[in-house]
Structures are given as C-alpha cells and as structure tokens.
Design an enzyme around this catalytic site. Sequence first.
Site, mmCIF file in Angstrom:
data_model
loop_
_atom_site.group_PDB
_atom_site.id
_atom_site.type_symbol
_atom_site.label_atom_id
_atom_site.label_comp_id
_atom_site.label_asym_id
_atom_site.label_seq_id
_atom_site.Cartn_x
_atom_site.Cartn_y
_atom_site.Cartn_z
ATOM 1 N N ILE A 173 0.834 -1.208 0.000
ATOM 2 C CA ILE A 173 0.000 0.000 0.000
ATOM 3 C C ILE A 173 0.863 1.250 0.000
ATOM 4 C CG2 ILE A 173 -1.722 1.281 1.356
ATOM 5 C CD1 ILE A 173 -2.891 -1.279 0.325
ATOM 6 N N ARG A 186 -4.517 -9.731 6.406
ATOM 7 C CA ARG A 186 -3.384 -9.522 7.306
ATOM 8 C C ARG A 186 -2.724 -8.200 6.934
ATOM 9 N NH1 ARG A 186 -5.340 -13.010 9.699
ATOM 10 N NH2 ARG A 186 -4.418 -14.856 10.650
ATOM 11 N N GLU A 187 -2.713 -7.281 7.886
ATOM 12 C CA GLU A 187 -2.041 -5.996 7.677
ATOM 13 C C GLU A 187 -0.673 -6.046 8.347
ATOM 14 O OE1 GLU A 187 -6.334 -3.690 8.063
ATOM 15 O OE2 GLU A 187 -4.771 -3.357 9.559
ATOM 16 N N ARG A 216 8.818 12.158 21.003
ATOM 17 C CA ARG A 216 8.362 11.146 20.068
ATOM 18 C C ARG A 216 7.135 11.658 19.342
ATOM 19 N NH1 ARG A 216 12.090 8.070 18.129
ATOM 20 N NH2 ARG A 216 12.909 6.485 19.548
ATOM 21 N N ALA A 230 19.082 4.273 20.204
ATOM 22 C CA ALA A 230 18.664 3.244 19.242
ATOM 23 C C ALA A 230 18.443 3.867 17.883
ATOM 24 C CB ALA A 230 17.372 2.583 19.711
ATOM 25 N N GLU A 250 24.754 4.448 16.173
ATOM 26 C CA GLU A 250 23.675 5.179 16.849
ATOM 27 C C GLU A 250 24.144 5.702 18.213
ATOM 28 O OE1 GLU A 250 20.789 6.221 15.821
ATOM 29 O OE2 GLU A 250 20.586 5.146 13.920
ATOM 30 N N GLU A 298 23.911 9.654 18.851
ATOM 31 C CA GLU A 298 22.948 10.173 19.832
ATOM 32 C C GLU A 298 23.598 10.611 21.142
ATOM 33 O OE1 GLU A 298 19.573 7.545 20.280
ATOM 34 O OE2 GLU A 298 18.880 7.993 18.251
ATOM 35 N N GLY A 326 2.484 -8.908 16.349
ATOM 36 C CA GLY A 326 1.157 -9.167 15.783
ATOM 37 C C GLY A 326 0.955 -8.522 14.421
ATOM 38 N N GLU A 345 9.319 -5.525 12.894
ATOM 39 C CA GLU A 345 10.507 -4.919 13.516
ATOM 40 C C GLU A 345 11.202 -5.845 14.516
ATOM 41 O OE1 GLU A 345 11.834 -0.687 15.450
ATOM 42 O OE2 GLU A 345 10.022 -1.610 16.254
ATOM 43 N N GLU A 366 16.253 15.214 15.457
ATOM 44 C CA GLU A 366 16.562 14.723 16.802
ATOM 45 C C GLU A 366 17.026 15.843 17.730
ATOM 46 O OE1 GLU A 366 18.330 10.266 15.786
ATOM 47 O OE2 GLU A 366 19.711 11.969 15.684
#
Lengths: 177, 177
Positions: free
Chosen positions: B11, B34-35, B61, B73, B89, B93, B112, B116, B137
């Site tokens: 998509i 299933r998405e 965030r 991260a 990272e 950071e 689910g 990731e 950031e």
Amino acid sequence: MSLKVIDHKVIYRGRVFNTIVDEVEYESGNKGVREVAEHFGGAVVLPVLNDGRIAFVYQYRYPLKEYLYELPAGKLEPGEPPEECARRELKEETGYDAGRIEKLTAIYTTPGFCTEKLHIFIARDLKDGKQQLEEGELGLSLKYFSPAEAFDMVRRNEIVDAKTIVGLFFLEKLQGA
Amino acid sequence: MSLKVIDHKVIYRGRVFNTIVDEVEYESGNKGVREVAEHFGGAVVLPVLNDGRIAFVYQYRYPLKEYLYELPAGKLEPGEPPEECARRELKEETGYDAGRIEKLTAIYTTPGFCTEKLHIFIARDLKDGKQQLEEGELGLSLKYFSPAEAFDMVRRNEIVDAKTIVGLFFLEKLQGA
C-alpha cells in the site's frame, strides 16, 4: 520541541493500524517527513496459576512467519477499558476467568513510528473455562512455565516478544527477586 | 499453520516502514486479511559508564506527542550489521565510542502486525566524543541514572519504552540481582 505540521495524509485506514504520513517544518524552516503507524492500543495479561506457573500462548505470527511464546494479549475494542480487554483476551485465548487482576504498567512498543500503547496486567485466582479462538488464531496453543523457567527462556532468546519480557520483569520485581 | 496468501498489496513504501495488506485463505476455505507494517529492524544500546550509571536519551516522540526516556537506538541501514548500527547510533545520539560492546538479545517489538526486530547491546569502556544529531533529533538530551534508579523508574511508570525495559531486565540479570 518546535515542530509545525504542514501536511497530514491518511494513506491507509486498516483494521489493525492506520498509515499516516505528515510533512513537518522545523524551527530552521527545513522540512521533514514523519511516518506513523496509528494503533489504538491493547491489553496484555500475565496469568499466574495457583501453583505459580505462568500461562503462555504459543502462536504463529504472520508478519514474521514464526511461532512465538507470548503472554495473552489483544487489541482494545473502541471504547473498551483496558482491564475489560485484558479479561476478554485472557478468556478468549486461554479459557481462564481471572479472579483477581491488577495493572502492572503500560508501555509503548515502538514509539519512534507507532502509537501503540499496551496495558499490562497480572491475573491470579484463575478459573478454568473454554477458549474462544477466532479462526486466525487456530494455530495457538497454551504452554506453562515457572517464572524461573521463563526467565531462563528470556536469557536464552527463546522468549523474544517485548511485551512478554516486560511482563516478566514486573513479575520478578513483585516477587522481590 | 496452514495459511495461503492469495493476494499481496504494497500500500505504501516508506522510509521507516512499508504498509502491506495481504489476503489469506485458511484451511477451511474462509478468507482473512493480514495488515503488516514491514520494518527492517534496528539496534539498541545500553551504555554503561565507568561509575555504573546508564546513559539514556530523553526525546520527543512525534507519534505520541510526548517525551520519553529511552536507550539510544536507531534503524539498520541497508546491509548494516546490527553491531555496527549499535556503535553508530551510540555515537550519533550520545557522542560515546564504545570500547567494548556485547549482544544481549534480539526482540520483536510488536509481532502481531509488525516485522521490527531490535538487536540489543550493552556497551562499556565508553570514550567521550561529540554528538552528531540529525535535525529531527535536536530535542534530544542525555540523562544519567544508576541501575537502581532506572529500575525504580520502570516500576513508577516513568520509563515506558519496551526496548528500554528489556535492556534493563538483561542488565539486572547480568548483575545477578
């Protein structure tokens, strides 16, 4: 943080998550893109049997094409309080009714790009009942491990689901280990 | 689990994740959807200073419109080994170069609907250096807590990021607490 949203696009409205793409402007005037998987949250249950063992679900995860050990969990229905969702999902996935249920915490699963918040509960005084699985969950089976076994499975990378490890962290703290 | 993919739609192709919608057929002949949020994984670092304190990033965030305490991260670059990503990272950071780095585990953040996988490392013998933040950031600041303070912050729901809590669980196990 000073960040202006200058465009907001709903790319896809799903049953599990929506895909959102925003254009943002920083204080400097530079522009950036923010992609968000908009999820409406869920509840997770750590079910503790009277003998101290924990009930896990072992289930096929379509995105990963793998089976994982996880705590029972599921999405909030619109307007559903997290505790009700926790009791419902526990019943559906394991058959158990929770005599006592207590909130442990609420976590963000992956806050960099996703709004999903999971409310984690511990359930005790479990009463046996009948599972009510949806067709997509028919591969699901129940597995029982003691807390010590479960902690070892985390260390050996046999339990790799984030919400499940967080639940076990709290269980250990409750036990004062 | 017997599940046939009968349709596969991309998509949206994003910079952070792709949105995939598959149509599947169960053994019964019934169909389902299933998405999947297709994410290519990342690395997380638990940076331990010589005095035992842990370096956290405190950052805005965008999906949540909240500031969170998290371990440093970031996403894997195409073809980048997780350890290299962890070192990169950490440097970007926090400014720190890791003298020693060790893998703790790899977790799925929300299996689910999302692919990731996060590789979690512990870094020691840190050498000071200069942060290299991207413009998005710039709200990020560094905070230092002892393990005991961090465990308390988890219990008090002040640390609510899943990967961060998982990292702390492993730290506690390493310490034999």
